[in-house]
Design a protein around this motif. Sequence first.
Motif, PDB file in Angstrom:
ATOM      1  N   LYS A 120      15.705 -16.092  10.836  1.00  0.00           N
ATOM      2  CA  LYS A 120      15.279 -14.705  10.996  1.00  0.00           C
ATOM      3  C   LYS A 120      13.775 -14.591  11.203  1.00  0.00           C
ATOM      4  O   LYS A 120      13.295 -13.607  11.763  1.00  0.00           O
ATOM      5  CB  LYS A 120      15.694 -13.885   9.774  1.00  0.00           C
ATOM      6  CG  LYS A 120      17.174 -13.573   9.679  1.00  0.00           C
ATOM      7  CD  LYS A 120      17.585 -12.483  10.645  1.00  0.00           C
ATOM      8  CE  LYS A 120      19.022 -12.061  10.432  1.00  0.00           C
ATOM      9  NZ  LYS A 120      19.458 -10.996  11.368  1.00  0.00           N
ATOM     10  N   ILE A 121      13.016 -15.577  10.706  1.00  0.00           N
ATOM     11  CA  ILE A 121      11.565 -15.523  10.869  1.00  0.00           C
ATOM     12  C   ILE A 121      11.075 -16.715  11.694  1.00  0.00           C
ATOM     13  O   ILE A 121       9.939 -17.158  11.540  1.00  0.00           O
ATOM     14  CB  ILE A 121      10.853 -15.468   9.504  1.00  0.00           C
ATOM     15  CG1 ILE A 121      11.171 -16.717   8.667  1.00  0.00           C
ATOM     16  CG2 ILE A 121      11.228 -14.206   8.754  1.00  0.00           C
ATOM     17  CD1 ILE A 121      10.293 -16.842   7.440  1.00  0.00           C
ATOM     18  N   VAL A 151      11.732 -23.537  14.283  1.00  0.00           N
ATOM     19  CA  VAL A 151      12.738 -23.693  13.240  1.00  0.00           C
ATOM     20  C   VAL A 151      13.982 -22.892  13.609  1.00  0.00           C
ATOM     21  O   VAL A 151      13.951 -22.007  14.460  1.00  0.00           O
ATOM     22  CB  VAL A 151      12.193 -23.242  11.871  1.00  0.00           C
ATOM     23  CG1 VAL A 151      11.005 -24.098  11.462  1.00  0.00           C
ATOM     24  CG2 VAL A 151      11.809 -21.765  11.902  1.00  0.00           C
ATOM     25  N   SER A 152      15.094 -23.190  12.942  1.00  0.00           N
ATOM     26  CA  SER A 152      16.372 -22.551  13.264  1.00  0.00           C
ATOM     27  C   SER A 152      17.203 -22.373  12.006  1.00  0.00           C
ATOM     28  O   SER A 152      16.993 -23.064  10.999  1.00  0.00           O
ATOM     29  CB  SER A 152      17.151 -23.390  14.289  1.00  0.00           C
ATOM     30  OG  SER A 152      18.451 -22.887  14.481  1.00  0.00           O
ATOM     31  N   GLY A 153      18.173 -21.465  12.088  1.00  0.00           N
ATOM     32  CA  GLY A 153      19.073 -21.232  10.974  1.00  0.00           C
ATOM     33  C   GLY A 153      20.485 -21.687  11.246  1.00  0.00           C
ATOM     34  O   GLY A 153      21.407 -21.290  10.523  1.00  0.00           O
ATOM     35  N   ALA A 163      16.174  -5.824   0.490  1.00  0.00           N
ATOM     36  CA  ALA A 163      14.795  -5.367   0.410  1.00  0.00           C
ATOM     37  C   ALA A 163      14.557  -4.714  -0.947  1.00  0.00           C
ATOM     38  O   ALA A 163      15.375  -3.912  -1.418  1.00  0.00           O
ATOM     39  CB  ALA A 163      14.488  -4.375   1.529  1.00  0.00           C
ATOM     40  N   MET A 164      13.436  -5.083  -1.591  1.00  0.00           N
ATOM     41  CA  MET A 164      13.084  -4.565  -2.917  1.00  0.00           C
ATOM     42  C   MET A 164      11.612  -4.179  -2.908  1.00  0.00           C
ATOM     43  O   MET A 164      10.739  -5.049  -2.964  1.00  0.00           O
ATOM     44  CB  MET A 164      13.348  -5.619  -3.997  1.00  0.00           C
ATOM     45  CG  MET A 164      14.787  -6.124  -4.033  1.00  0.00           C
ATOM     46  SD  MET A 164      14.967  -7.623  -5.037  1.00  0.00           S
ATOM     47  CE  MET A 164      14.155  -8.818  -3.948  1.00  0.00           C
ATOM     48  N   ASP A 165      11.320  -2.891  -2.826  1.00  0.00           N
ATOM     49  CA  ASP A 165       9.945  -2.410  -2.764  1.00  0.00           C
ATOM     50  C   ASP A 165       9.182  -3.140  -1.657  1.00  0.00           C
ATOM     51  O   ASP A 165       9.509  -3.004  -0.504  1.00  0.00           O
ATOM     52  CB  ASP A 165       9.257  -2.575  -4.122  1.00  0.00           C
ATOM     53  CG  ASP A 165       9.898  -1.701  -5.195  1.00  0.00           C
ATOM     54  OD1 ASP A 165      10.352  -0.604  -4.851  1.00  0.00           O
ATOM     55  OD2 ASP A 165       9.949  -2.133  -6.370  1.00  0.00           O
ATOM     56  N   MET A 166       8.191  -3.970  -2.019  1.00  0.00           N
ATOM     57  CA  MET A 166       7.390  -4.636  -1.001  1.00  0.00           C
ATOM     58  C   MET A 166       7.891  -6.040  -0.695  1.00  0.00           C
ATOM     59  O   MET A 166       7.244  -6.790   0.033  1.00  0.00           O
ATOM     60  CB  MET A 166       5.924  -4.717  -1.446  1.00  0.00           C
ATOM     61  CG  MET A 166       5.678  -5.583  -2.658  1.00  0.00           C
ATOM     62  SD  MET A 166       3.902  -5.664  -3.044  1.00  0.00           S
ATOM     63  CE  MET A 166       3.905  -6.873  -4.369  1.00  0.00           C
ATOM     64  N   VAL A 167       9.064  -6.420  -1.206  1.00  0.00           N
ATOM     65  CA  VAL A 167       9.610  -7.761  -1.013  1.00  0.00           C
ATOM     66  C   VAL A 167      10.970  -7.681  -0.322  1.00  0.00           C
ATOM     67  O   VAL A 167      11.788  -6.811  -0.623  1.00  0.00           O
ATOM     68  CB  VAL A 167       9.759  -8.502  -2.356  1.00  0.00           C
ATOM     69  CG1 VAL A 167      10.352  -9.893  -2.142  1.00  0.00           C
ATOM     70  CG2 VAL A 167       8.419  -8.600  -3.066  1.00  0.00           C
ATOM     71  N   GLU A 168      11.204  -8.605   0.627  1.00  0.00           N
ATOM     72  CA  GLU A 168      12.513  -8.762   1.253  1.00  0.00           C
ATOM     73  C   GLU A 168      12.906 -10.231   1.214  1.00  0.00           C
ATOM     74  O   GLU A 168      12.081 -11.108   1.467  1.00  0.00           O
ATOM     75  CB  GLU A 168      12.501  -8.287   2.710  1.00  0.00           C
ATOM     76  CG  GLU A 168      13.852  -8.448   3.412  1.00  0.00           C
ATOM     77  CD  GLU A 168      13.816  -8.079   4.877  1.00  0.00           C
ATOM     78  OE1 GLU A 168      14.800  -8.372   5.589  1.00  0.00           O
ATOM     79  OE2 GLU A 168      12.789  -7.515   5.321  1.00  0.00           O
ATOM     80  N   ILE A 169      14.165 -10.481   0.853  1.00  0.00           N
ATOM     81  CA  ILE A 169      14.657 -11.853   0.833  1.00  0.00           C
ATOM     82  C   ILE A 169      15.838 -11.981   1.786  1.00  0.00           C
ATOM     83  O   ILE A 169      16.537 -11.003   2.076  1.00  0.00           O
ATOM     84  CB  ILE A 169      15.087 -12.302  -0.577  1.00  0.00           C
ATOM     85  CG1 ILE A 169      16.241 -11.413  -1.094  1.00  0.00           C
ATOM     86  CG2 ILE A 169      13.915 -12.293  -1.538  1.00  0.00           C
ATOM     87  CD1 ILE A 169      16.861 -11.924  -2.382  1.00  0.00           C
ATOM     88  N   GLY A 170      16.058 -13.187   2.291  1.00  0.00           N
ATOM     89  CA  GLY A 170      17.183 -13.453   3.171  1.00  0.00           C
ATOM     90  C   GLY A 170      17.709 -14.852   2.933  1.00  0.00           C
ATOM     91  O   GLY A 170      16.935 -15.796   2.734  1.00  0.00           O
ATOM     92  N   PHE A 199      14.431 -17.084   3.407  1.00  0.00           N
ATOM     93  CA  PHE A 199      13.058 -16.638   3.606  1.00  0.00           C
ATOM     94  C   PHE A 199      12.713 -15.582   2.576  1.00  0.00           C
ATOM     95  O   PHE A 199      13.588 -14.980   1.946  1.00  0.00           O
ATOM     96  CB  PHE A 199      12.847 -16.083   5.023  1.00  0.00           C
ATOM     97  CG  PHE A 199      13.487 -14.745   5.263  1.00  0.00           C
ATOM     98  CD1 PHE A 199      12.880 -13.562   4.852  1.00  0.00           C
ATOM     99  CD2 PHE A 199      14.708 -14.653   5.915  1.00  0.00           C
ATOM    100  CE1 PHE A 199      13.471 -12.326   5.076  1.00  0.00           C
ATOM    101  CE2 PHE A 199      15.314 -13.425   6.148  1.00  0.00           C
ATOM    102  CZ  PHE A 199      14.686 -12.261   5.716  1.00  0.00           C
ATOM    103  N   VAL A 200      11.413 -15.355   2.425  1.00  0.00           N
ATOM    104  CA  VAL A 200      10.908 -14.248   1.623  1.00  0.00           C
ATOM    105  C   VAL A 200       9.758 -13.613   2.381  1.00  0.00           C
ATOM    106  O   VAL A 200       8.906 -14.302   2.946  1.00  0.00           O
ATOM    107  CB  VAL A 200      10.460 -14.715   0.221  1.00  0.00           C
ATOM    108  CG1 VAL A 200       9.407 -15.804   0.316  1.00  0.00           C
ATOM    109  CG2 VAL A 200       9.964 -13.541  -0.598  1.00  0.00           C
ATOM    110  N   LYS A 201       9.754 -12.283   2.455  1.00  0.00           N
ATOM    111  CA  LYS A 201       8.677 -11.523   3.073  1.00  0.00           C
ATOM    112  C   LYS A 201       8.016 -10.654   1.997  1.00  0.00           C
ATOM    113  O   LYS A 201       8.704 -10.102   1.137  1.00  0.00           O
ATOM    114  CB  LYS A 201       9.192 -10.598   4.174  1.00  0.00           C
ATOM    115  CG  LYS A 201       9.805 -11.279   5.372  1.00  0.00           C
ATOM    116  CD  LYS A 201      10.274 -10.218   6.372  1.00  0.00           C
ATOM    117  CE  LYS A 201      10.933 -10.824   7.578  1.00  0.00           C
ATOM    118  NZ  LYS A 201      11.399  -9.764   8.523  1.00  0.00           N
TER     119      LYS A 201
END
Length: 339
Positions: A120-121, A151-153, A163-170, A199-201
């Motif tokens: 995704k990223i 990179v690939s998934g 998504a949690m406030d300012m954090v997103e995980i996948g 990932f984490v954003k």
Amino acid sequence: MKNWKKTGLTALAGSLVAFSANAGEMSVSGSANLTYTGNSGQEDAASNSNNTDIGSDGSRWGMARSLTFSGSGEMDNGWTVSVSQTIANGATTAHGITLDMGDMGSLNYENSTGSRGIGKIADMIPTADEDAGNGLDTNGTATGSGISGKVSGGVKGFHYSKAMDMVEIGLGYAPKGGANVGNGGTSGSGANASSVGGFVKVDPMDGLEVGAGWGEVANATAGQEGQTDDHETYYASYVYGPVTFAYQYSEIDVYNSSSDSENEAFGILYAVNDELSLSYQDRTNEVAGNTVDEEITGWSAAYTMGSMTFKAHRNQGDGMDNTVSMESEHTEVGVTFAF
């Protein structure tokens, strides 16, 4: 896009096409794209042994068209399930199912895409049109084989995001097996290893986004469980007014091989106004033990008027596939109509 929300819709365009939906919504969207393309560099030089037909790369006009069918409905517990299928140039290219669980996040399954988990990223560099690797060849004959070091998934599988406030995980999982599987079927023998990643954003302040991803992806040649390549990537993106700047660093540790790669990329996008955008990208891929780096640059522009968009990009690559003699250039202009 046109939407049909009435249950039991019975006809569209006379009696040729029919849709039906149960307490849900169906929609169809599409696009048509007309392009003029020119390739040069190593691609021309590889045309024949005595170079008598350099520059003779045939017709440069091309067309693409796609239709995306999607449907969604709400379940009794408030969750939403949706399904989509895209038909591009007369062939099915993507289809998937997504379950939106509200505060618990969303889960989907898709075929024919590497966009899950770390995938995704894989490329967070901004662009007005295509990325800098679009249309570039590694040896002048493998048309559009692109750039190295991304990179690939995995080819197909599951992706969970929240998504949690300012954090997103996948989190992503691509089951072993290369072929798409129909309902109740399997992919047969000779399956590759499964791929996993995540990932984490984080958005620590207005305009700034940073992220990182890690994963294990099935090795292209080994093809057994435990024989995977290690992928990792890190990026930062900052938006200041009409300008977006991003930098990304990726590494791939190849299984049972010394040909590990490091990829650096940066890009800048300038939104001149609501209609016009310009961008520039620079990418470098280094392979361990190789003295030649793959160096790629590209610029692109896009201008939108309603449902019509004019686009152009110019990409150039030196040392393609980390080989000194391989060069490639790709120029493309086109117009896209969305409906």
